[in-house]
Design a protein around this motif. Sequence first.
Motif, PDB file in Angstrom:
ATOM      1  N   LYS A 212     -80.117  33.046   0.077  1.00  0.00           N
ATOM      2  CA  LYS A 212     -81.103  33.088  -1.002  1.00  0.00           C
ATOM      3  C   LYS A 212     -80.602  33.949  -2.164  1.00  0.00           C
ATOM      4  N   ALA A 213     -79.827  34.979  -1.848  1.00  0.00           N
ATOM      5  CA  ALA A 213     -79.297  35.859  -2.890  1.00  0.00           C
ATOM      6  C   ALA A 213     -78.380  35.078  -3.827  1.00  0.00           C
ATOM      7  N   PHE A 214     -77.565  34.198  -3.261  1.00  0.00           N
ATOM      8  CA  PHE A 214     -76.686  33.365  -4.087  1.00  0.00           C
ATOM      9  C   PHE A 214     -77.516  32.464  -4.992  1.00  0.00           C
ATOM     10  N   LEU A 215     -78.546  31.834  -4.435  1.00  0.00           N
ATOM     11  CA  LEU A 215     -79.391  30.939  -5.225  1.00  0.00           C
ATOM     12  C   LEU A 215     -80.090  31.710  -6.340  1.00  0.00           C
ATOM     13  N   THR A 216     -80.531  32.934  -6.055  1.00  0.00           N
ATOM     14  CA  THR A 216     -81.186  33.757  -7.070  1.00  0.00           C
ATOM     15  C   THR A 216     -80.242  34.033  -8.227  1.00  0.00           C
ATOM     16  N   MET A 217     -79.002  34.395  -7.914  1.00  0.00           N
ATOM     17  CA  MET A 217     -78.034  34.655  -8.975  1.00  0.00           C
ATOM     18  C   MET A 217     -77.706  33.367  -9.715  1.00  0.00           C
ATOM     19  N   LEU A 218     -77.616  32.263  -8.989  1.00  0.00           N
ATOM     20  CA  LEU A 218     -77.295  30.986  -9.601  1.00  0.00           C
ATOM     21  C   LEU A 218     -78.332  30.579 -10.640  1.00  0.00           C
ATOM     22  N   THR A 219     -79.593  30.939 -10.415  1.00  0.00           N
ATOM     23  CA  THR A 219     -80.661  30.538 -11.339  1.00  0.00           C
ATOM     24  C   THR A 219     -80.536  31.200 -12.705  1.00  0.00           C
ATOM     25  N   ILE A 220     -79.785  32.300 -12.799  1.00  0.00           N
ATOM     26  CA  ILE A 220     -79.672  32.976 -14.097  1.00  0.00           C
ATOM     27  C   ILE A 220     -78.298  32.808 -14.744  1.00  0.00           C
TER      28      ILE A 220
END
Length: 285
Positions: free
Chosen positions: A144-152
Amino acid sequence: MASSLAGQLFRMRNIDRVITSERSQKIRASFLFDGRQAADIDMQTIFDIGCDGLGELRKMNRKFDSFASTLFSPAIKDLDRVLQTREENERLDESIRSFLFLMAPYFLTKPAGKALEWLVRRFRIQEFNARDLLAAILPYHETKAFLTMLTIITFETRDMELFGFLVTQRKARRLLDRGTLMAQCVRDRALMTFVCSSVFRACQMGFEYAGLHAFYAMIFSQYITSLASVGGTDVQFVLPFVLDGLQLDGDAQIAAYMVLGTLATRVTLSADALDKTLCAVAQRP
């Protein structure tokens, strides 16, 4: 004259980017907070959060000590990178790159999140250092941390051909599973090259870790097994990465042997390829 003009155009282009991105201050890019919540948090608070994270990282690894006087220094707190020269930004990028690869083993920890929040706010690494950021955190693509960073992350137009599939992932708010990543690597060798080059860069910089070696061995082995058939051009593409891996030490070298074993089960190497491989093996202790 040409150099001076290029520098001016570089700063003008970056100023345009910051004006565009800050037209609405009601939402700010953030790794830790909701975009609207982040807009209400001032720079000093984010700096304090980042320094707190760095302090905790320094307890985990003393190599982080040097960044207390650079990226997390009060002297650089008010630096606006869009007003810096190309040469100054290149030095800044080098420092950020070193931090990101050193931080990679700790990416899922709270201290790393705090430190990254500062880099996102002050230096806009999700925009100016997107490639290095992705390279550092790609081993965590299923989190989820990767996806969170990917969103920005903001992708340059020139990078959309390579990373465009990630935009689809983030729009759907889907984790990047191994199957999706592998399918894209098979479709686009440039992505596989990016993945392997990122791993070797981290190793060459001295920032390798067990999870990185496991990621390299698994993704490269799966890439080979995912190919419908392994022909001469496939071997020409794969073998240099294997040989580079064999030149590394410890777990990195073991990972390369695992990939070599997988390759050997799919194809009979030509005399030339076998000779290069044996030479690479013989050169190692």
